[in-house]
Motif scaffolding. Structure first.
Motif, PDB file in Angstrom:
ATOM      1  N   PHE A 234     -54.813 -64.793   7.109  1.00  0.00           N
ATOM      2  CA  PHE A 234     -54.508 -65.789   6.084  1.00  0.00           C
ATOM      3  C   PHE A 234     -53.691 -65.269   4.903  1.00  0.00           C
ATOM      4  O   PHE A 234     -52.862 -66.008   4.357  1.00  0.00           O
ATOM      5  N   LEU A 235     -53.909 -64.034   4.454  1.00  0.00           N
ATOM      6  CA  LEU A 235     -53.388 -63.624   3.151  1.00  0.00           C
ATOM      7  C   LEU A 235     -52.417 -62.459   3.165  1.00  0.00           C
ATOM      8  O   LEU A 235     -51.477 -62.450   2.365  1.00  0.00           O
ATOM      9  N   ASP A 236     -52.617 -61.450   3.977  1.00  0.00           N
ATOM     10  CA  ASP A 236     -51.755 -60.276   3.882  1.00  0.00           C
ATOM     11  C   ASP A 236     -50.289 -60.674   4.074  1.00  0.00           C
ATOM     12  O   ASP A 236     -49.969 -61.454   4.973  1.00  0.00           O
ATOM     13  N   PRO A 237     -49.369 -60.131   3.246  1.00  0.00           N
ATOM     14  CA  PRO A 237     -47.963 -60.552   3.344  1.00  0.00           C
ATOM     15  C   PRO A 237     -47.197 -59.945   4.508  1.00  0.00           C
ATOM     16  O   PRO A 237     -46.075 -60.373   4.792  1.00  0.00           O
ATOM     17  N   ARG A 238     -47.774 -58.983   5.201  1.00  0.00           N
ATOM     18  CA  ARG A 238     -47.051 -58.301   6.278  1.00  0.00           C
ATOM     19  C   ARG A 238     -47.242 -59.012   7.614  1.00  0.00           C
ATOM     20  O   ARG A 238     -48.140 -59.820   7.773  1.00  0.00           O
ATOM     21  N   PRO A 239     -46.415 -58.667   8.622  1.00  0.00           N
ATOM     22  CA  PRO A 239     -46.564 -59.296   9.936  1.00  0.00           C
ATOM     23  C   PRO A 239     -47.951 -59.037  10.532  1.00  0.00           C
ATOM     24  O   PRO A 239     -48.550 -57.979  10.332  1.00  0.00           O
ATOM     25  N   PHE A 240     -48.432 -60.021  11.270  1.00  0.00           N
ATOM     26  CA  PHE A 240     -49.753 -59.970  11.900  1.00  0.00           C
ATOM     27  C   PHE A 240     -49.607 -59.614  13.374  1.00  0.00           C
ATOM     28  O   PHE A 240     -48.690 -60.098  14.051  1.00  0.00           O
ATOM     29  N   GLY A 241     -50.487 -58.751  13.869  1.00  0.00           N
ATOM     30  CA  GLY A 241     -50.431 -58.393  15.278  1.00  0.00           C
ATOM     31  C   GLY A 241     -51.732 -57.771  15.735  1.00  0.00           C
ATOM     32  O   GLY A 241     -52.647 -57.535  14.925  1.00  0.00           O
ATOM     33  N   PRO A 242     -51.866 -57.474  17.032  1.00  0.00           N
ATOM     34  CA  PRO A 242     -53.125 -56.943  17.567  1.00  0.00           C
ATOM     35  C   PRO A 242     -53.601 -55.664  16.886  1.00  0.00           C
ATOM     36  O   PRO A 242     -54.801 -55.469  16.684  1.00  0.00           O
ATOM     37  N   GLN A 243     -52.662 -54.766  16.505  1.00  0.00           N
ATOM     38  CA  GLN A 243     -53.087 -53.502  15.914  1.00  0.00           C
ATOM     39  C   GLN A 243     -53.721 -53.659  14.544  1.00  0.00           C
ATOM     40  O   GLN A 243     -54.609 -52.891  14.185  1.00  0.00           O
ATOM     41  N   ASN A 244     -53.255 -54.638  13.771  1.00  0.00           N
ATOM     42  CA  ASN A 244     -53.790 -54.778  12.424  1.00  0.00           C
ATOM     43  C   ASN A 244     -54.637 -56.034  12.249  1.00  0.00           C
ATOM     44  O   ASN A 244     -54.907 -56.445  11.120  1.00  0.00           O
ATOM     45  N   SER A 245     -55.099 -56.638  13.330  1.00  0.00           N
ATOM     46  CA  SER A 245     -55.875 -57.874  13.239  1.00  0.00           C
ATOM     47  C   SER A 245     -57.313 -57.644  12.807  1.00  0.00           C
ATOM     48  O   SER A 245     -58.006 -58.574  12.412  1.00  0.00           O
ATOM     49  N   CYS A 246     -57.781 -56.396  12.904  1.00  0.00           N
ATOM     50  CA  CYS A 246     -59.188 -56.041  12.676  1.00  0.00           C
ATOM     51  C   CYS A 246     -60.129 -56.618  13.731  1.00  0.00           C
ATOM     52  O   CYS A 246     -61.350 -56.546  13.580  1.00  0.00           O
ATOM     53  N   ASP A 247     -59.596 -57.192  14.803  1.00  0.00           N
ATOM     54  CA  ASP A 247     -60.447 -57.726  15.868  1.00  0.00           C
ATOM     55  C   ASP A 247     -61.094 -56.605  16.675  1.00  0.00           C
ATOM     56  O   ASP A 247     -62.225 -56.741  17.139  1.00  0.00           O
ATOM     57  N   ASP A 248     -60.378 -55.502  16.871  1.00  0.00           N
ATOM     58  CA  ASP A 248     -60.826 -54.404  17.713  1.00  0.00           C
ATOM     59  C   ASP A 248     -61.164 -53.201  16.828  1.00  0.00           C
ATOM     60  O   ASP A 248     -60.283 -52.614  16.202  1.00  0.00           O
ATOM     61  N   PRO A 249     -62.442 -52.806  16.767  1.00  0.00           N
ATOM     62  CA  PRO A 249     -62.799 -51.658  15.917  1.00  0.00           C
ATOM     63  C   PRO A 249     -62.014 -50.388  16.234  1.00  0.00           C
ATOM     64  O   PRO A 249     -61.820 -49.548  15.342  1.00  0.00           O
ATOM     65  N   ALA A 250     -61.549 -50.257  17.463  1.00  0.00           N
ATOM     66  CA  ALA A 250     -60.779 -49.069  17.822  1.00  0.00           C
ATOM     67  C   ALA A 250     -59.440 -49.007  17.107  1.00  0.00           C
ATOM     68  O   ALA A 250     -58.803 -47.949  17.058  1.00  0.00           O
ATOM     69  N   GLN A 251     -58.990 -50.148  16.539  1.00  0.00           N
ATOM     70  CA  GLN A 251     -57.701 -50.201  15.847  1.00  0.00           C
ATOM     71  C   GLN A 251     -57.852 -50.214  14.316  1.00  0.00           C
ATOM     72  O   GLN A 251     -56.872 -50.445  13.599  1.00  0.00           O
TER      73      GLN A 251
END
Length: 469
Positions: A234-251
């Motif tokens: 919702f808020l971060d100004p940078r592009p969203f993707g699987p690595q920075n989604s925080c969905d996967d604790p390994a990332q």
């Protein structure tokens, strides 16, 4: 431009009324403007509809881009002290966005007008720590607008007619379910899904989101193990993707750290926004990856600071501010200083902690309002963490004893504070490095005034009197 209480009161009433008039069936949950790297403006929309809404820019219609597709925020394993506690499922929403061209004259999403960026903002609202605390043994009465007044604060700040809003972090606080014996928060959504984000931030912030574009700093409540999934969607100004989604604790090593960026303010000044979300007030042990992560942040801040003669840094954790603890038995008050982890990482490179061209640091994290100015070559610190979250109530002193310091080498010259009062802070430009700062209560009434000249500041009152209960 003076603060007019009469006209602002009318605007405040209209703003509060507007919060209740959005049709219940409207799939558009929120629409707003975020200011990103180098001042680039981004229109954002959050919708429960299967397709992104249409955006109209200077009279031309276009499709918004999907940032995060329509889906519930997925549940991720809880760790540490949160392991095993109940989690709540999330309603499905999607996040949409569209870049706005420089010089844009009108923007609307699904017919809803959005605020326009200003090249040289003169009037800035600073807020932070806005959510309603539901966690562990601490439960705020989220259903009581006196106990959780963020909607009132946001409407009052909107009535002040800012050109820009700065949020210094901690948007999401509804982590645990409200206890069955606590009517003040009964029925509140909780967890890290959209429903808690909507109740905690987007619904009460509606009037202020509609008033001006926002610069958003990330708080410790938005790390990956907490509200990071919503932060990135919702808020971060940078592009969203699987690595920075925080969905996967390994990332999480990707999701928990972001590069600083600059927002030009014109007239030789700029904001430097940096991510301090995953620091530790206890400091870092040898080999902790955060030592290098935040050292890298400092080096990038230094390069950005060279772009302008006057810099205002923005983050969540104060470097030069005080907090206070009180002994339950003796009543003795002990002061503690800035964030140990950042002081450790930044201080290893620069004893001043921030680059030489940084005049002011805007932070939150401590739930109060505070100003500290120094006789030494350190930036003025403002803490604006008093917009909605249950307040810190241990009083700070009007002055500190010689030698008392929040950071190594910082010699306190002047300080001011307001404890146990909700509100917002404003900054009005008077020159390249000169600002008038006003502390407002939840209704917009002025409670203290300060002046900033370069890296030094002075306030009219060393302590704002507490309001009668």
């Amino acid at each position: 431009m003076p603060f007019h209480r009469t006209s602002s009161g009318l605007l405040l009433a209209a703003a509060l009324a507007g919060c209740a008039t959005q049709p219940a069936h409207d799939p558009l949950q929120s629409a707003f403007v975020i200011v990103a790297d180098d001042g680039a403006a981004i229109a954002r929309a959050i919708t429960s509809a299967p397709a992104c809404p249409q955006i109209e820019i200077d009279g031309r219609a276009a499709a918004m881009n999907v940032r995060a597709p329509l889906a519930p925020i997925p549940l991720r394993p809880l760790s540490g002290e949160a392991a095993g506690r109940p989690q709540a499922p999330s309603s499905a929403v999607q996040s949409c966005e569209a870049p706005l061209p420089a010089g844009v004259r009108s923007v609307a999403v699904a017919g809803r007008k959005l605020p326009l960026p200003v090249a040289e903002p003169q009037r800035i609202v600073v807020i932070g720590d806005t959510g309603c605390r539901l966690k562990g043994k601490e439960f705020q009465d989220c259903n009581d607008p006196q106990a959780f007044p963020f909607a009132r604060v946001a409407a009052s700040a909107a009535a002040w007619k800012p050109d820009l809003v700065i949020h210094v972090g901690d948007y999401h606080y509804r982590e645990d379910a409200c206890p069955a014996d606590r009517p003040g928060c009964a029925g509140s959504p909780f967890g890290y899904g959209w429903d808690a984000w909507q109740a905690d931030f987007f619904a009460p912030a509606q009037a202020l989101l509609a008033a001006a574009p926002w610069v958003v700093a990330r708080g410790n409540h938005e790390t990956c193990v907490r509200g990071g999934q919503g932060w990135w969607r919702f808020l971060d100004p940078r592009p969203f993707g699987p690595q920075n989604s925080c969905d996967d604790p390994a990332q999480d090593l990707h999701g928990d750290y972001t590069d600083p960026y600059a927002v030009p303010l014109g007239g030789g000044a700029q904001l430097l926004v940096f991510d301090s979300a995953n620091t530790s007030y206890k400091g870092f042990g040898a080999g902790d990856v955060r030592l290098e992560k935040y050292a890298d942040t400092y080096r990038k801040l230094e390069a950005l600071a060279a772009r302008a003669p006057h810099n205002i840094a923005v983050d969540h954790h104060p470097l030069y501010g005080f907090g206070a603890n009180q002994d339950k038995n003796t009543g003795a008050i002990t002061l503690f200083g800035g964030d140990a982890g950042l002081i450790q990482a930044f201080g290893a490179i620069q004893p001043r902690l921030l680059p030489a061209k940084v005049d002011v640091l805007l932070s939150g994290h401590v739930h109060l309002w505070e100003q500290v100015s120094f006789a030494s070559d350190h930036p003025t610190q403002f803490v604006s963490g008093f917009a909605g979250t249950a307040e810190d109530i241990v009083p700070l002193p009007a002055t500190v004893a010689p030698g008392t310091t929040p950071a190594p080498g910082a010699v306190v010259e002047a300080m001011s504070s307001w404890i146990d009062g909700f509100g917002f802070m404003t900054m009005e430009r008077r020159g390249a490095d000169r600002w008038d700062v006003v502390v407002h209560d939840r209704d917009g009434k002025e409670r203290n005034t300060c002046t900033v000249e370069g890296r030094r500041s002075r306030c009219a009152l060393p302590q704002v009197p507490r309001a009668a209960k």
